[in-house]
Design an enzyme around this catalytic site. Sequence first.
Site, PDB file in Angstrom:
ATOM      1  N   VAL A   6     -78.242 -34.058  97.132  1.00 49.88           N
ATOM      2  CA  VAL A   6     -77.030 -34.031  96.089  1.00 49.88           C
ATOM      3  C   VAL A   6     -77.440 -32.876  95.145  1.00 49.88           C
ATOM      4  O   VAL A   6     -77.249 -33.269  93.906  1.00 49.88           O
ATOM      5  CB  VAL A   6     -76.837 -35.298  95.595  1.00 49.88           C
ATOM      6  CG1 VAL A   6     -76.066 -36.381  96.729  1.00 49.88           C
ATOM      7  CG2 VAL A   6     -78.315 -36.046  95.061  1.00 49.88           C
ATOM      8  N   HIS A   7     -77.298 -31.728  95.924  1.00 56.17           N
ATOM      9  CA  HIS A   7     -77.449 -30.617  94.704  1.00 56.17           C
ATOM     10  C   HIS A   7     -77.089 -30.380  93.460  1.00 56.17           C
ATOM     11  O   HIS A   7     -77.612 -30.684  92.353  1.00 56.17           O
ATOM     12  CB  HIS A   7     -77.219 -29.332  95.480  1.00 56.17           C
ATOM     13  CG  HIS A   7     -77.691 -29.103  96.978  1.00 56.17           C
ATOM     14  ND1 HIS A   7     -78.761 -28.712  97.307  1.00 56.17           N
ATOM     15  CD2 HIS A   7     -76.961 -29.408  98.331  1.00 56.17           C
ATOM     16  CE1 HIS A   7     -79.017 -28.539  98.677  1.00 56.17           C
ATOM     17  NE2 HIS A   7     -77.896 -29.089  99.190  1.00 56.17           N
ATOM     18  N   ASP A   8     -75.785 -30.697  93.505  1.00 52.24           N
ATOM     19  CA  ASP A   8     -74.995 -30.375  92.266  1.00 52.24           C
ATOM     20  C   ASP A   8     -75.326 -31.447  91.254  1.00 52.24           C
ATOM     21  O   ASP A   8     -75.050 -31.213  89.978  1.00 52.24           O
ATOM     22  CB  ASP A   8     -73.600 -30.227  92.561  1.00 52.24           C
ATOM     23  CG  ASP A   8     -73.240 -29.040  93.317  1.00 52.24           C
ATOM     24  OD1 ASP A   8     -74.178 -28.309  93.272  1.00 52.24           O
ATOM     25  OD2 ASP A   8     -72.317 -29.091  94.141  1.00 52.24           O
ATOM     26  N   THR A  20     -83.773 -29.195  94.533  1.00 47.94           N
ATOM     27  CA  THR A  20     -82.406 -30.291  95.156  1.00 47.94           C
ATOM     28  C   THR A  20     -83.108 -30.765  96.570  1.00 47.94           C
ATOM     29  O   THR A  20     -82.618 -31.829  96.798  1.00 47.94           O
ATOM     30  CB  THR A  20     -81.080 -29.472  94.952  1.00 47.94           C
ATOM     31  OG1 THR A  20     -81.263 -28.427  96.078  1.00 47.94           O
ATOM     32  CG2 THR A  20     -80.865 -29.269  93.569  1.00 47.94           C
TER      33      THR A  20
END
Length: 312
Positions: free
Chosen positions: A238-240, A193
Amino acid sequence: MTKVIMDCDPGIDDAIALTVLLAHPEKADLIGVTTVGGNVQLDYVTANAKKLLTFLGSNAELASGQATPLVKEIETASQVHGKTGMDGYDFPKNSEDYPLTSNNAVTYLYDRISNCDEKVNIVATAPLTNIALLLKVFPEVKENIEHIYIMGGSTLQGNITLAAEFNAYVDPEAAKIVFESGLPITLSGLNLTENKAYMKMDEIDHIKDLGHVGVMASSIMEFYSAAELKNGHTKIPVHDACAVISLIAPELFTKSESYPIDVSLTNDEFRGMTYPDRRVYASKENNIKVLEDVDREAFVKYIFDSIQSYEK
Ligand code: BDR
Ligand code: CA
């Protein structure tokens, strides 16, 4: 149709992830959202989930879950997500009326998953407290879980500490329970990520041009991007969104490896560190699929197209 429940702590990147997921009803049927204390306190993340579900026109069920981790005290990330976890945009006031199906995410998950006529996928983008409790208290539910797509951990650097990623750090005991559950897991860690699936600042700037959902997304991302830049990032993770996209567009991820992964439960600088066993003779039990690379430009375009699709 792929059935999904998203367990989250919105949170800016959780908000982007939910926005992307709801843009693709042809790929996944979001039956429910469960919230958990993480980025900010539970009351805030549940209120934020109501705002997003109302704004995005969803009628998914919503259940609020555990306010605090299994064993440790909660630590939040308001320095990155702002005081309420999603400041910067005036959501319609009527979002307060979005119905809460349950205020016990664990029993909600158990009932909903066990009574579903198809196996259910879980996308988990927060500390794994709800999911760990579900699997510990109601282990029979595993039979009706297809796959868990997680944003958490890292096979390289940490973020909240040198060694640990935030979600794993906040509730390492929960992460360990879920990782060792034997269920199929796909992991989007910081190695992906932060290092591969980031957005450049000019790409972040472009989000505001993507219609009314783009205006919302770019308004809430303002605080987050500024905080990440202050933290020394030049590119914005924008990890998620990675966890959601790994379910609905897995073809964008170009490299993965499977390893058993352990989680450090110590109360020192290694707390929450997730470490893969890369030895050739490692036990093949509890292998977790770790995403290691992505077609970054296609990933960013997928986010843009998803946001823009609300204009149609
Ligand atoms: C994770 O921690 C949270 O701050 C984000 O929402 C994401 O789930 C990244 O470490
Ligand atoms: Ca999150």
